[in-house]
Write a protein that holds these residues in place. Sequence first.
Motif, mmCIF file in Angstrom:
data_model
loop_
_atom_site.group_PDB
_atom_site.id
_atom_site.type_symbol
_atom_site.label_atom_id
_atom_site.label_comp_id
_atom_site.label_asym_id
_atom_site.label_seq_id
_atom_site.Cartn_x
_atom_site.Cartn_y
_atom_site.Cartn_z
ATOM 1 N N ILE A 1 0.848 -1.192 0.000
ATOM 2 C CA ILE A 1 0.000 0.000 0.000
ATOM 3 C C ILE A 1 0.887 1.246 0.000
ATOM 4 C CG2 ILE A 1 -1.738 1.304 1.289
ATOM 5 C CD1 ILE A 1 -2.852 -1.334 2.281
ATOM 6 N N LEU A 2 1.975 1.188 0.746
ATOM 7 C CA LEU A 2 2.941 2.290 0.745
ATOM 8 C C LEU A 2 3.611 2.420 -0.619
ATOM 9 C CD1 LEU A 2 4.555 4.464 2.270
ATOM 10 C CD2 LEU A 2 6.120 2.665 3.014
ATOM 11 N N TRP A 3 3.934 1.272 -1.226
ATOM 12 C CA TRP A 3 4.606 1.265 -2.537
ATOM 13 C C TRP A 3 4.090 0.064 -3.332
ATOM 14 C CZ3 TRP A 3 10.284 -0.321 -3.812
ATOM 15 C CH2 TRP A 3 10.635 0.141 -5.090
ATOM 16 N N PRO A 4 3.140 0.264 -4.219
ATOM 17 C CA PRO A 4 2.499 -0.855 -4.915
ATOM 18 C C PRO A 4 3.458 -1.745 -5.709
ATOM 19 C CG PRO A 4 1.194 1.137 -5.183
ATOM 20 C CD PRO A 4 2.486 1.550 -4.523
ATOM 21 N N GLU A 5 4.605 -1.235 -6.117
ATOM 22 C CA GLU A 5 5.532 -2.025 -6.928
ATOM 23 C C GLU A 5 6.392 -2.998 -6.111
ATOM 24 O OE1 GLU A 5 5.272 1.296 -7.167
ATOM 25 O OE2 GLU A 5 4.178 1.412 -9.079
ATOM 26 N N VAL A 6 6.335 -2.900 -4.774
ATOM 27 C CA VAL A 6 7.231 -3.717 -3.968
ATOM 28 C C VAL A 6 6.892 -5.198 -4.123
ATOM 29 C CG1 VAL A 6 5.810 -3.595 -1.860
ATOM 30 C CG2 VAL A 6 8.275 -3.989 -1.684
ATOM 31 N N LYS A 7 7.939 -6.013 -4.259
ATOM 32 C CA LYS A 7 7.776 -7.463 -4.337
ATOM 33 C C LYS A 7 8.405 -8.164 -3.125
ATOM 34 C CE LYS A 7 5.813 -7.735 -8.425
ATOM 35 N NZ LYS A 7 5.682 -6.286 -8.700
ATOM 36 N N SER A 8 9.460 -7.569 -2.579
ATOM 37 C CA SER A 8 10.171 -8.183 -1.457
ATOM 38 C C SER A 8 10.647 -7.086 -0.506
ATOM 39 C CB SER A 8 11.392 -8.978 -1.941
ATOM 40 O OG SER A 8 11.042 -9.913 -2.936
ATOM 41 N N VAL A 9 10.840 -7.465 0.734
ATOM 42 C CA VAL A 9 11.389 -6.542 1.730
ATOM 43 C C VAL A 9 12.604 -7.192 2.370
ATOM 44 C CG1 VAL A 9 10.974 -5.243 3.842
ATOM 45 C CG2 VAL A 9 9.103 -5.580 2.203
ATOM 46 N N VAL A 10 13.744 -6.547 2.229
ATOM 47 C CA VAL A 10 14.964 -7.020 2.878
ATOM 48 C C VAL A 10 15.023 -6.382 4.258
ATOM 49 C CG1 VAL A 10 17.472 -7.186 2.750
ATOM 50 C CG2 VAL A 10 16.115 -7.161 0.635
ATOM 51 N N MET A 11 14.957 -7.218 5.292
ATOM 52 C CA MET A 11 14.990 -6.717 6.660
ATOM 53 C C MET A 11 16.376 -6.953 7.255
ATOM 54 S SD MET A 11 12.261 -5.170 7.443
ATOM 55 C CE MET A 11 12.734 -4.933 9.160
ATOM 56 N N LEU A 12 16.866 -5.928 7.941
ATOM 57 C CA LEU A 12 18.225 -5.965 8.467
ATOM 58 C C LEU A 12 18.258 -5.444 9.898
ATOM 59 C CD1 LEU A 12 18.893 -4.471 5.201
ATOM 60 C CD2 LEU A 12 20.528 -6.259 5.808
ATOM 61 N N GLY A 13 19.235 -5.918 10.649
ATOM 62 C CA GLY A 13 19.380 -5.468 12.021
ATOM 63 C C GLY A 13 20.819 -5.186 12.377
ATOM 64 N N MET A 14 21.031 -4.103 13.118
ATOM 65 C CA MET A 14 22.341 -3.784 13.692
ATOM 66 C C MET A 14 22.246 -3.954 15.196
ATOM 67 S SD MET A 14 23.982 -0.458 11.817
ATOM 68 C CE MET A 14 24.518 -0.503 10.112
ATOM 69 N N SER A 15 23.245 -4.557 15.786
ATOM 70 C CA SER A 15 23.247 -4.774 17.226
ATOM 71 C C SER A 15 23.715 -3.530 17.973
ATOM 72 C CB SER A 15 24.166 -5.942 17.580
ATOM 73 O OG SER A 15 24.324 -6.049 18.982
ATOM 74 N N TYR A 16 23.060 -3.267 19.089
ATOM 75 C CA TYR A 16 23.554 -2.229 19.999
ATOM 76 C C TYR A 16 23.647 -2.797 21.418
ATOM 77 C CZ TYR A 16 18.644 -1.236 21.392
ATOM 78 O OH TYR A 16 17.358 -1.307 21.855
ATOM 79 N N ALA A 17 23.959 -4.077 21.503
ATOM 80 C CA ALA A 17 24.073 -4.748 22.803
ATOM 81 C C ALA A 17 25.023 -3.975 23.707
ATOM 82 C CB ALA A 17 24.566 -6.168 22.612
ATOM 83 N N PRO A 18 24.577 -3.603 24.913
ATOM 84 C CA PRO A 18 25.392 -2.752 25.792
ATOM 85 C C PRO A 18 26.509 -3.527 26.475
ATOM 86 C CG PRO A 18 23.357 -3.346 26.890
ATOM 87 C CD PRO A 18 23.251 -3.896 25.492
ATOM 88 N N PRO A 19 27.602 -2.848 26.787
ATOM 89 C CA PRO A 19 28.717 -3.516 27.476
ATOM 90 C C PRO A 19 28.440 -3.776 28.950
ATOM 91 C CG PRO A 19 29.235 -1.206 27.110
ATOM 92 C CD PRO A 19 27.945 -1.471 26.386
#
Length: 374
Positions: free
Chosen positions: A55-73
Amino acid sequence: MQDRAKSEGFVAFGIAPGRLAPAAGVRLRQWLREGLHGDMLWMESRADERANPDILWPEVKSVVMLGMSYAPPQDPMVLADQDTRARISVYAQGRDYHDVVKGALKRLAGWLAHEADAGVKVFVDTAPVMEKALAQSAGLGWQGKHSNVVSREHGSWLFLGAIYTTAELEPALPAEDSCGSCRLCQDICPTNAFPAPYRLDARRCISYLTIEHKGPIDLELRPLMGNHIYGCDDCLAVCPWNKFAESAAAHKAFLPRAELVAPQIADLLTLDDAAFRQLFSGSPIKRIGRDRFVRNVLIAAGNGTDAGLIAKIEVLLADPAPVVRGAAIWALGRLSPEAFAQRRQDLFAVEQDASVLAEWAAYDMNGSVRVRTT
């Protein structure tokens, strides 16, 4: 593509279809109907786009989901009983994650566009995108009972980013919920912001109150906020899956700045706008502005026992910002009923702002709450 993502600092990678299951939109709309989003009206205005990528972008076929860690010391809970120190959420102790994640997403998306001859769009937390539901669909983790994503490898410490693309990529298997019978995140919440597992009442959440909410904070909730001044990690910090998260995996940009790990409340009370901007340059904290930030610090001061703060609080009774003056009234009443009574005699009659007058009127002369304000 996963190797390329890793080279950009992403530790979690997965692909979701370009359309979410209808249940995600149903849950979102129910949450909005119940008003649990508080003042975040922008969530209402684009709910349909948020409910599904196509609905946001009708042409989208796939979504690449990514994560960066911010695990605290270190354990974020170590400051819980140090009432002269302020608690800043782990995610805000380093560089602004919006800038870091978005920069990496743009580089990765540019590579994907070239390799797949496809259209791409990148999103980091500022567009109508259900990142958490998409992350679960892409296999990065599941939405825990605290409503945030939980990863088997990185616990509750992931920043998420999304690349919408016209390329048809093979989707991953969705992650399965592994919270089991655990309810530590619900039980630890100081303000009881979870009416049920997987449901957050933002209006009671300390992160919402200290970051999104612009006006005076409800009198009922202020004593429960302790020394939190920006965000709250309590529900994240107690997640058992954090035992697998290694701080060494955290992106170096998110390493905590020493001056933001355990700042003195006394020092933060004296910040004017210029000093605030200088201290929080490059930090997401800068986004809320000095006035809202000092309001938060005053609430932390009022929840402590340091009488040495009284003089600094009295100065803020004359602050140009009504939200600061109001919070200073509350803090003074908590720390010194005698000083409160004296300053009320001096200032009540000359105050012009209705919200500040309501703060004065909410207390007996001994500083006890008489009526409830919002």
